[in-house]
Enzyme design. Structure first.
Site, PDB file in Angstrom:
ATOM      1  N   ASP A  16      35.388  44.959  24.936  1.00  0.00           N
ATOM      2  CA  ASP A  16      35.222  46.385  25.230  1.00  0.00           C
ATOM      3  C   ASP A  16      35.909  47.118  24.073  1.00  0.00           C
ATOM      4  O   ASP A  16      37.133  47.185  24.019  1.00  0.00           O
ATOM      5  CB  ASP A  16      35.887  46.695  26.580  1.00  0.00           C
ATOM      6  CG  ASP A  16      36.008  48.199  26.851  1.00  0.00           C
ATOM      7  OD1 ASP A  16      35.445  48.988  26.070  1.00  0.00           O
ATOM      8  OD2 ASP A  16      36.673  48.561  27.842  1.00  0.00           O
ATOM      9  N   LYS A  77      35.944  55.372  17.070  1.00  0.00           N
ATOM     10  CA  LYS A  77      34.648  55.161  17.718  1.00  0.00           C
ATOM     11  C   LYS A  77      33.809  56.444  17.721  1.00  0.00           C
ATOM     12  O   LYS A  77      32.590  56.400  17.728  1.00  0.00           O
ATOM     13  CB  LYS A  77      34.892  54.679  19.150  1.00  0.00           C
ATOM     14  CG  LYS A  77      33.662  54.258  19.903  1.00  0.00           C
ATOM     15  CD  LYS A  77      34.087  53.581  21.176  1.00  0.00           C
ATOM     16  CE  LYS A  77      32.943  53.401  22.136  1.00  0.00           C
ATOM     17  NZ  LYS A  77      33.392  52.774  23.377  1.00  0.00           N
ATOM     18  N   GLU A 180      28.025  49.957  28.172  1.00  0.00           N
ATOM     19  CA  GLU A 180      29.252  49.892  28.973  1.00  0.00           C
ATOM     20  C   GLU A 180      28.961  50.011  30.484  1.00  0.00           C
ATOM     21  O   GLU A 180      29.488  49.218  31.268  1.00  0.00           O
ATOM     22  CB  GLU A 180      30.229  50.989  28.521  1.00  0.00           C
ATOM     23  CG  GLU A 180      30.846  50.648  27.174  1.00  0.00           C
ATOM     24  CD  GLU A 180      31.454  51.846  26.455  1.00  0.00           C
ATOM     25  OE1 GLU A 180      31.552  52.922  27.062  1.00  0.00           O
ATOM     26  OE2 GLU A 180      31.823  51.690  25.280  1.00  0.00           O
ATOM     27  N   ASP A 202      32.687  57.182  34.332  1.00  0.00           N
ATOM     28  CA  ASP A 202      33.600  56.563  33.368  1.00  0.00           C
ATOM     29  C   ASP A 202      34.461  57.625  32.699  1.00  0.00           C
ATOM     30  O   ASP A 202      33.979  58.393  31.860  1.00  0.00           O
ATOM     31  CB  ASP A 202      32.756  55.805  32.320  1.00  0.00           C
ATOM     32  CG  ASP A 202      33.606  55.167  31.228  1.00  0.00           C
ATOM     33  OD1 ASP A 202      34.823  55.405  31.184  1.00  0.00           O
ATOM     34  OD2 ASP A 202      33.030  54.425  30.408  1.00  0.00           O
TER      35      ASP A 202
END
Ligand code: AMP
Length: 615
Positions: A16, A77, A180, A202
């Site tokens: 992850d 990211k 994800e 999330d």
């Protein structure tokens, strides 16, 4: 003493790669488990700090975020696989300097300035991945070469490709990039249900994402995504900071906004307190510094009251995602919570109110994505025979063919990886090149579909129309990346291109294209029929027009005039797009030119004979 485990050749890890934190996991005895980092922690902060040009990753780097801000990079990211123009807007949330230009001097690319040097987001991500790989190797005691890496569902192909490249640089073969939310659903074993509609809520450190997944025959399809790129756990810390900073200002005469070190210490204390309040009813906010000794007791309800307006901001994105997916909360079969802040009761309460059902929280929300990646990795390692196919082609992929029609090679909903092959030919005599125009969509007319790429296959032998054989191959790999290869089967001349079908395409757009396709199906079909008729009629018309003088030369005048009238009728039919007239004129013209064709052949044979007699 470290536990000894039996080495096995086929270790595939699940990663992850998060904006704030990263984790690495693998499946042991059928159960996913998060592996300890080399720092002995489960989480590895996605932070890289450079000490004399040497990278340090994780908590050690996070600690330098304030002291060595100039040499410390985090949240990379957000920049991965994006161009300068894309991130210029986000520059204000990232304190480090982003400069134009990548390693190959590509001005669309970006790099991050670290002291005197610059690094691309891929390079920084590769450093983090290398640390995750090393952590897994230390934990497992065997070399690790293969991985599954997760990415947000909204990542476009350039961002997915960048993730893959980063893995490659880190010495990992990336077997698959998975979404994800899909990983989270896998970790809950939802794939075993075969069917379902799942909302994945999330909330990470800096971002909030909601995805609506459809599970059908064990395949997860992303129906819609939404979110807020500047909403996350950090905002909760900031909310506490604001209250505390005001108090400190009043009681101690210190302004944390003007003191970076103090500010950082307060944020750290705020985060610690937040985490504590996810388990206890009360917590103490405490900082002990040379310049300040401050402590204050907080109750959970006081904290919840403070942060509720922030958590409420997740409501609209959730409702929008449901609307985009064409669903109501009651249609959902499951709600899955992902991310550290979802351990807070108030976050679970808000999610329950939005979706009207109890959210799944039994798997650690900050480990659930890594666990799902490990499950997928285990499947790919061949340890779990329940083969799971995770993705399908959301829209048909095909080519432009003569007359502006889309000719699909791979139909929508085909499971990937997949391949298709078709042989095409030329429409014009002595054509030496063909344009390969790759399209995506469900419509018949080229312009109603999405143009993915164009390239030219040159070097075709100049032959009469219809003779060359051009093979076109479509190959979609497990990450949905499409390779198109065109080959002239006579000359062997070949041209290949890699296309990213989902680049810049949101799920809402896919949905829109599908609806448009259905709405226009009838009109589209009529159009296709017309173009096909026209494609047949036009060469016939061209040929007949060319032969008209021969008709008047070889046939009785009346017969030649009949042909002339039929040529005119065919021409008119084409101009007026009158299928019936075109078909009728074509049929009549075909019949009335039989004698002319025979006479022309006879004439050609005689002239050939005369020529050979002369020799
Ligand atoms: P993630 O990206 O999922 O690791 O989320 C990171 C965010 O989760 C950070 O803002 C953390 O402070 C927050 N976080 C981690 N654990 C908890 C917890 N137990 N309660 C509340 N927030 C948490």
């Amino acid at each position: 003493m470290s536990e000894k485990i039996t080495p096995f050749s086929n270790v595939v890890i699940g990663i992850d790669l998060g904006t704030t934190n990263s984790l690495v996991a693998h499946v042991r005895d059928g159960k996913p488990e998060v592996l300890n980092s080399r720092e002995g922690q489960r989480l590895i902060p996605s932070v890289v700090s450079f000490v004399d040009d040497k990278p340090v990753v994780g908590y050690a780097a996070k600690r330098k975020k304030v002291r060595d801000a100039e040499f410390t990079v985090f949240s990379v990211k957000r920049l991965l696989g994006r161009g300068f123009e894309d991130v210029a807007v986000g520059q204000d949330v990232l304190p480090y300097e982003i400069v134009r230009g990548g390693p190959e001097g590509d001005s669309k690319n970006i790099s991050i300035r670290v002291g005197e040097r610059t690094y691309t987001a891929i390079e920084i991500s590769a450093i983090i991945l290398r640390e995750l790989k090393a952590s897994a190797e230390q934990a497992l005691g065997v070399p690790v070469r293969q991985a599954v890496i997760t990415v947000p569902a909204y990542f476009n192909d350039s961002q997915r490709q960048a993730t893959r490249t980063a893995g490659h640089i880190a010495g990992l073969e990336v077997l698959r990039i998975i979404n994800e939310p899909t990983a989270a659903a896998l970790a809950y074993g939802l794939d075993r249900k075969k069917e379902g509609l799942i909302a994945v809520y999330d909330m990470g450190g800096g971002t909030f994402d909601v995805s609506i997944l459809k599970l059908h025959d064990g395949i997860f399809e992303v129906l819609a995504t939404n979110g807020n790129t500047t909403l996350g756990g950090d905002d909760l810390d900031q909310a506490v900071l604001k209250v505390v900073a005001q108090e400190i200002k009043e009681s101690h005469g210190l302004d944390p906004a003007r003191d970076i070190q103090l500010n950082a210490a307060l944020i750290e204390a705020a985060e610690k307190m937040k985490i504590e309040l996810s388990q206890s009813e009360t917590a103490v906010f405490e900082v002990k510094l040379a310049c300040l000794n401050y402590s204050r007791k907080w109750t959970r309800s006081e904290f919840q009251k403070l942060i509720l307006p922030i958590i409420e901001k997740t409501r609209e994105p959730c409702l929008q995602a449901l609307r985009d997916a064409g669903l109501k909360p009651e249609d959902l079969s499951d709600v899955v919570m992902v991310g550290g802040p979802t351990r807070l009761k108030i976050v679970q309460d808000v999610a329950r109110m939005i979706f009207g059902r109890e959210p799944n929280t039994s798997v650690h929300p900050d480990e659930v994505v890594a666990a799902g990646a490990a499950i997928q990795a285990d499947i790919l390692a061949g340890n779990n025979q329940d083969l799971l196919l995770l993705d399908v082609v959301p829209l048909s992929l095909g080519l432009e063919t003569y007359g502006g029609l889309m000719s699909p090679l791979i139909a929508r909903n085909t499971r990937i990886p997949t391949a298709a092959r078709e042989v095409f030919t030329t429409f014009v005599d002595r054509q030496t090149g063909v344009d390969i125009h790759v399209l995506q969509g469900e419509r018949e007319k080229v312009e109603d579909n999405r143009s993915l790429a164009r390239f030219k296959l040159a070097g075709i032998e100049p032959l009469p129309a219809g003779l060359p054989r051009i093979e076109v191959m479509f190959l979609i790999d497990a990450d949905g990346i499409l390779q198109v290869a065109a080959k002239d089967l006579r000359t062997g001349h070949e041209q290949t291109i890699e296309v990213r079908p989902s680049y810049g395409l949101s799920d809402a757009e896919v949905e829109k294209m599908l609806v448009e396709g259905q709405k226009n199906a009838e009109a589209d079909l009529a159009y296709r029929r017309w173009v096909e008729v026209r494609n047949e009629a036009e060469p016939m018309l061209r040929n007949a027009e060319k032969k008209l003088p021969d008709a008047f030369r070889l046939l009785p005048r009346e017969e030649a005039q009949t042909i002339e009238a039929q040529v005119l009728a065919l021409k008119q039919g084409i101009e007026q797009k009158d299928i019936a007239q075109v078909q009728d004129a074509k049929y009549r013209l075909g019949a009335s030119t039989v004698r002319l064709a025979e006479l022309l052949i006879k004439e050609a044979i005689e002239s050939a004979q005369r020529a050979s007699n002369k020799i």
